[in-house]
Design a protein around this motif. Structure first.
Motif, PDB file in Angstrom:
ATOM      1  N   TYR A   1       0.842  -1.197   0.000  1.00  0.00           N
ATOM      2  CA  TYR A   1       0.000   0.000   0.000  1.00  0.00           C
ATOM      3  C   TYR A   1       0.876   1.244   0.000  1.00  0.00           C
ATOM      4  N   GLN A   2       0.576   2.148  -0.921  1.00  0.00           N
ATOM      5  CA  GLN A   2       1.283   3.427  -0.917  1.00  0.00           C
ATOM      6  C   GLN A   2       0.290   4.530  -0.552  1.00  0.00           C
ATOM      7  N   PRO A   3       0.636   5.308   0.493  1.00  0.00           N
ATOM      8  CA  PRO A   3      -0.314   6.345   0.912  1.00  0.00           C
ATOM      9  C   PRO A   3      -0.432   7.467  -0.117  1.00  0.00           C
TER      10      PRO A   3
ATOM     11  N   LEU B   1       0.585  -4.581  -6.408  1.00  0.00           N
ATOM     12  CA  LEU B   1       0.868  -6.003  -6.287  1.00  0.00           C
ATOM     13  C   LEU B   1       2.366  -6.275  -6.175  1.00  0.00           C
ATOM     14  N   ARG B   2       2.736  -7.182  -5.297  1.00  0.00           N
ATOM     15  CA  ARG B   2       4.140  -7.606  -5.167  1.00  0.00           C
ATOM     16  C   ARG B   2       4.198  -9.119  -5.219  1.00  0.00           C
ATOM     17  N   TRP B   3       5.263  -9.622  -5.850  1.00  0.00           N
ATOM     18  CA  TRP B   3       5.420 -11.068  -5.972  1.00  0.00           C
ATOM     19  C   TRP B   3       6.797 -11.468  -5.496  1.00  0.00           C
TER      20      TRP B   3
ATOM     21  N   VAL C   1      -7.514   0.792  -6.505  1.00  0.00           N
ATOM     22  CA  VAL C   1      -7.058  -0.476  -7.053  1.00  0.00           C
ATOM     23  C   VAL C   1      -6.915  -0.314  -8.573  1.00  0.00           C
ATOM     24  N   ASN C   2      -5.816  -0.823  -9.120  1.00  0.00           N
ATOM     25  CA  ASN C   2      -5.583  -0.726 -10.565  1.00  0.00           C
ATOM     26  C   ASN C   2      -6.379  -1.781 -11.323  1.00  0.00           C
ATOM     27  N   LEU C   3      -6.911  -1.365 -12.457  1.00  0.00           N
ATOM     28  CA  LEU C   3      -7.695  -2.275 -13.284  1.00  0.00           C
ATOM     29  C   LEU C   3      -7.047  -2.322 -14.660  1.00  0.00           C
TER      30      LEU C   3
ATOM     31  N   ILE D   1      -8.412   8.283 -13.791  1.00  0.00           N
ATOM     32  CA  ILE D   1      -7.597   8.036 -14.983  1.00  0.00           C
ATOM     33  C   ILE D   1      -6.142   8.063 -14.547  1.00  0.00           C
ATOM     34  N   ASP D   2      -5.483   6.925 -14.723  1.00  0.00           N
ATOM     35  CA  ASP D   2      -4.092   6.744 -14.286  1.00  0.00           C
ATOM     36  C   ASP D   2      -3.147   7.189 -15.402  1.00  0.00           C
ATOM     37  N   ASP D   3      -1.936   7.560 -15.029  1.00  0.00           N
ATOM     38  CA  ASP D   3      -0.893   7.922 -16.001  1.00  0.00           C
ATOM     39  C   ASP D   3      -1.403   8.967 -16.982  1.00  0.00           C
TER      40      ASP D   3
ATOM     41  N   ASP E   1       0.746  11.730 -14.722  1.00  0.00           N
ATOM     42  CA  ASP E   1       1.795  10.719 -14.768  1.00  0.00           C
ATOM     43  C   ASP E   1       3.103  11.233 -14.177  1.00  0.00           C
ATOM     44  N   ARG E   2       3.805  10.315 -13.548  1.00  0.00           N
ATOM     45  CA  ARG E   2       5.088  10.609 -12.913  1.00  0.00           C
ATOM     46  C   ARG E   2       6.090  11.272 -13.869  1.00  0.00           C
ATOM     47  N   SER E   3       6.007  10.914 -15.154  1.00  0.00           N
ATOM     48  CA  SER E   3       6.984  11.461 -16.110  1.00  0.00           C
ATOM     49  C   SER E   3       6.886  12.977 -16.220  1.00  0.00           C
TER      50      SER E   3
ATOM     51  N   VAL F   1       5.855  11.996  -6.575  1.00  0.00           N
ATOM     52  CA  VAL F   1       6.428  13.174  -5.898  1.00  0.00           C
ATOM     53  C   VAL F   1       7.605  12.707  -5.044  1.00  0.00           C
ATOM     54  N   GLU F   2       8.788  13.214  -5.362  1.00  0.00           N
ATOM     55  CA  GLU F   2       9.994  12.729  -4.676  1.00  0.00           C
ATOM     56  C   GLU F   2      10.712  13.791  -3.860  1.00  0.00           C
ATOM     57  N   THR F   3      10.451  15.063  -4.126  1.00  0.00           N
ATOM     58  CA  THR F   3      11.183  16.102  -3.392  1.00  0.00           C
ATOM     59  C   THR F   3      10.230  17.085  -2.717  1.00  0.00           C
TER      60      THR F   3
ATOM     61  N   GLY G   1       3.925   9.659  -3.599  1.00  0.00           N
ATOM     62  CA  GLY G   1       5.300   9.463  -4.059  1.00  0.00           C
ATOM     63  C   GLY G   1       6.230   9.079  -2.934  1.00  0.00           C
ATOM     64  N   TYR G   2       7.457   8.755  -3.327  1.00  0.00           N
ATOM     65  CA  TYR G   2       8.453   8.300  -2.359  1.00  0.00           C
ATOM     66  C   TYR G   2       8.730   9.333  -1.278  1.00  0.00           C
ATOM     67  N   LEU G   3       8.517  10.631  -1.580  1.00  0.00           N
ATOM     68  CA  LEU G   3       8.723  11.656  -0.551  1.00  0.00           C
ATOM     69  C   LEU G   3       7.910  11.327   0.705  1.00  0.00           C
TER      70      LEU G   3
HETATM   71  P1  C2E Z   1       1.049   2.668 -11.533  1.00  0.00           P
HETATM   72  O1  C2E Z   1      -0.364   2.270 -11.307  1.00  0.00           O
HETATM   73  O2  C2E Z   1       1.297   3.931 -12.286  1.00  0.00           O
HETATM   74  O3  C2E Z   1       1.691   2.710 -10.081  1.00  0.00           O
HETATM   75  C1  C2E Z   1       2.656   3.639  -9.664  1.00  0.00           C
HETATM   76  C2  C2E Z   1       4.042   3.032  -9.713  1.00  0.00           C
HETATM   77  O4  C2E Z   1       4.993   4.056  -9.389  1.00  0.00           O
HETATM   78  C3  C2E Z   1       4.267   1.936  -8.684  1.00  0.00           C
HETATM   79  O5  C2E Z   1       5.197   1.019  -9.247  1.00  0.00           O
HETATM   80  C4  C2E Z   1       4.907   2.694  -7.527  1.00  0.00           C
HETATM   81  O6  C2E Z   1       5.699   1.880  -6.683  1.00  0.00           O
HETATM   82  C5  C2E Z   1       5.760   3.672  -8.273  1.00  0.00           C
HETATM   83  N1  C2E Z   1       6.037   4.898  -7.511  1.00  0.00           N
HETATM   84  C6  C2E Z   1       5.285   5.477  -6.570  1.00  0.00           C
HETATM   85  N2  C2E Z   1       5.833   6.620  -6.116  1.00  0.00           N
HETATM   86  C7  C2E Z   1       6.998   6.769  -6.798  1.00  0.00           C
HETATM   87  C8  C2E Z   1       8.041   7.766  -6.777  1.00  0.00           C
HETATM   88  O7  C2E Z   1       8.005   8.738  -6.033  1.00  0.00           O
HETATM   89  N3  C2E Z   1       9.080   7.588  -7.640  1.00  0.00           N
HETATM   90  C9  C2E Z   1       9.156   6.513  -8.476  1.00  0.00           C
HETATM   91  N4  C2E Z   1      10.215   6.414  -9.272  1.00  0.00           N
HETATM   92  N5  C2E Z   1       8.179   5.548  -8.518  1.00  0.00           N
HETATM   93  C10 C2E Z   1       7.119   5.692  -7.686  1.00  0.00           C
HETATM   94  P2  C2E Z   1       4.950  -0.557  -9.168  1.00  0.00           P
HETATM   95  O8  C2E Z   1       4.353  -0.913  -7.842  1.00  0.00           O
HETATM   96  O9  C2E Z   1       6.213  -1.203  -9.591  1.00  0.00           O
HETATM   97  O10 C2E Z   1       3.831  -0.814 -10.256  1.00  0.00           O
HETATM   98  C11 C2E Z   1       4.075  -0.580 -11.617  1.00  0.00           C
HETATM   99  C12 C2E Z   1       2.802  -0.686 -12.424  1.00  0.00           C
HETATM  100  O11 C2E Z   1       2.309  -2.022 -12.410  1.00  0.00           O
HETATM  101  C13 C2E Z   1       1.679   0.166 -11.874  1.00  0.00           C
HETATM  102  O12 C2E Z   1       1.848   1.507 -12.300  1.00  0.00           O
HETATM  103  C14 C2E Z   1       0.485  -0.517 -12.484  1.00  0.00           C
HETATM  104  O13 C2E Z   1       0.303  -0.110 -13.817  1.00  0.00           O
HETATM  105  C15 C2E Z   1       0.909  -1.974 -12.471  1.00  0.00           C
HETATM  106  N6  C2E Z   1       0.305  -2.641 -11.307  1.00  0.00           N
HETATM  107  C16 C2E Z   1       0.759  -2.749 -10.036  1.00  0.00           C
HETATM  108  N7  C2E Z   1      -0.101  -3.459  -9.272  1.00  0.00           N
HETATM  109  C17 C2E Z   1      -1.146  -3.795 -10.073  1.00  0.00           C
HETATM  110  C18 C2E Z   1      -2.370  -4.518  -9.882  1.00  0.00           C
HETATM  111  O14 C2E Z   1      -2.730  -4.988  -8.781  1.00  0.00           O
HETATM  112  N8  C2E Z   1      -3.179  -4.654 -10.979  1.00  0.00           N
HETATM  113  C19 C2E Z   1      -2.865  -4.135 -12.198  1.00  0.00           C
HETATM  114  N9  C2E Z   1      -3.705  -4.310 -13.209  1.00  0.00           N
HETATM  115  N10 C2E Z   1      -1.737  -3.431 -12.400  1.00  0.00           N
HETATM  116  C20 C2E Z   1      -0.886  -3.262 -11.355  1.00  0.00           C
END
Ligand code: C2E
Ligand code: CA
Ligand code: CA
Ligand code: CA
Length: 279
Positions: free
Chosen positions: A43-45, A61-63, A116-118, A178-180, A202-204, A238-240, A257-259
């Motif tokens: 979980y990320q706050p 999700l983590r594996w 939750v991501n879909l 809407i993500d990204d 989006d983060r970019s 958001v990192e800084t 974000g990681y901040l």
């Molecule tokens: P997303 O939905 O865009 O999730 C945000 C990603 O950015 C996450 O990577 C998160 O750990 C990372 N992140 C958060 N804050 C920061 C930051 O400050 N800096 C940087 N560099 N990264 C940050 P994660 O957990 O590796 O997930 C990657 C992608 O995988 C997700 O992008 C999402 O598209 C997909 N994903 C993850 N879990 C699920 C899930 O349960 N279901 C589905 N369908 N997709 C998932």
């Protein structure tokens, strides 16, 4: 030319079959991992940009693969799970787990929202709405506290059906994000017709702030657009402290974000929540 043509064909078909094989292996491995209970939800706050209080959490999700002896990140296995259709049972698993784990947090902090991501494949599953409804019923998680994150590309595929599915979710009280945002092949028009509650920049676009004036201009434009359409804006990645300050000053509603925190396991999120403002 003939020889090199043959040679490159051989190489090409070899790499294709290698790819197919590795897909097959990863696919079998993912199915096994569900049974072995190797997946975890982190979980990320997200924080309220004005107060700094935690106002929600994104389930990621983590594996931890025993076979590989390491963590496998979503970018490595989600596309494979998507391709093979395994994302459907896996996505249901995530939703069920995230809803049941988050329930305790909601009892203490009723305003928290769970995101939750879909994936595209899940979104086009005709049984999606009934499955979501069933999971909410089973877990007792309140529909009004759930957001589902979709990327733009999912939405443009079949616009009419997308609106119908979203309306079905929204009618049950579920929010759509809407993500990204800004990375897809989007037409601005869909923002008007889709019942979307929030846009996640989006983060970019965030990572270039403050140096990149173009990124800042885009972030500002998204905030203006979103607010004029009555939608909330989340800045991800958001990192800084400087990014936090600037994003707050241009009117972003929610920051992530990681901040503030990386995604953390369930028990560490407990600790985060009991600590008050985290920044
Ligand atoms: P997303 O939905 O865009 O999730 C945000 C990603 O950015 C996450 O990577 C998160 O750990 C990372 N992140 C958060 N804050 C920061 C930051 O400050 N800096 C940087 N560099 N990264 C940050 P994660 O957990 O590796 O997930 C990657 C992608 O995988 C997700 O992008 C999402 O598209 C997909 N994903 C993850 N879990 C699920 C899930 O349960 N279901 C589905 N369908 N997709 C998932
Ligand atoms: Ca997301
Ligand atoms: Ca995102
Ligand atoms: Ca992403």
């Amino acid at each position: 030319a003939k020889i090199s043509g043959k040679g490159s064909f051989r190489l090409f078909s070899q790499s294709l079959s290698q790819e197919a094989q590795s897909y097959f292996h990863v696919g079998a491995h993912i199915r096994e991992a569900i049974d072995l209970d190797e997946f975890k939800v982190y979980y990320q706050p997200t924080v309220n940009a004005r107060t700094g209080d935690i106002n929600g959490m994104e389930a990621l999700l983590r594996w931890r693969s025993s076979r590989l002896g390491r963590f496998v990140m979503p970018d490595e296995f989600i596309p494979v799970a998507e391709q093979l259709g395994i994302i459907i049972p896996l996505g249901e698993w995530v939703l069920r787990r995230a809803c049941s784990q988050s329930l305790n947090w909601l009892e203490l902090f009723p305003n928290l929202r769970l995101s939750v991501n879909l994936s595209a494949r899940q979104f086009s599953d005709p049984a999606l709405v009934s499955k979501v409804e069933q999971i909410l019923q089973e877990t007792g998680f309140p529909c009004g506290s759930l957001d589902m994150e979709l990327t733009e590309n999912v939405l443009v595929k079949s616009e009419d059906r997308a609106v119908e599915v979203m309306n079905n979710l929204v009618r049950r009280g579920i929010g759509i994000s809407i993500d990204d945002f800004g990375t897809g092949y989007s037409s601005m028009a869909y923002l008007k017709s889709f019942p979307v509650r929030r846009l996640k920049i989006d983060r970019s676009f965030i990572s270039g702030i403050p140096e990149d004036k173009g990124d800042l201009a885009i972030a500002e434009a998204v905030v203006t657009l979103a607010h004029s359409l009555g939608k909330e804006v989340v800045a991800e990645g958001v990192e800084t402290a400087e990014q936090m300050r600037i994003l707050g000053s241009i009117g972003c509603d929610v920051l992530q974000g990681y901040l503030f925190s990386p995604p953390v396991p369930h028990d560490r999120f407990d600790t985060l929540l009991s600590g008050g403002p985290i920044r």
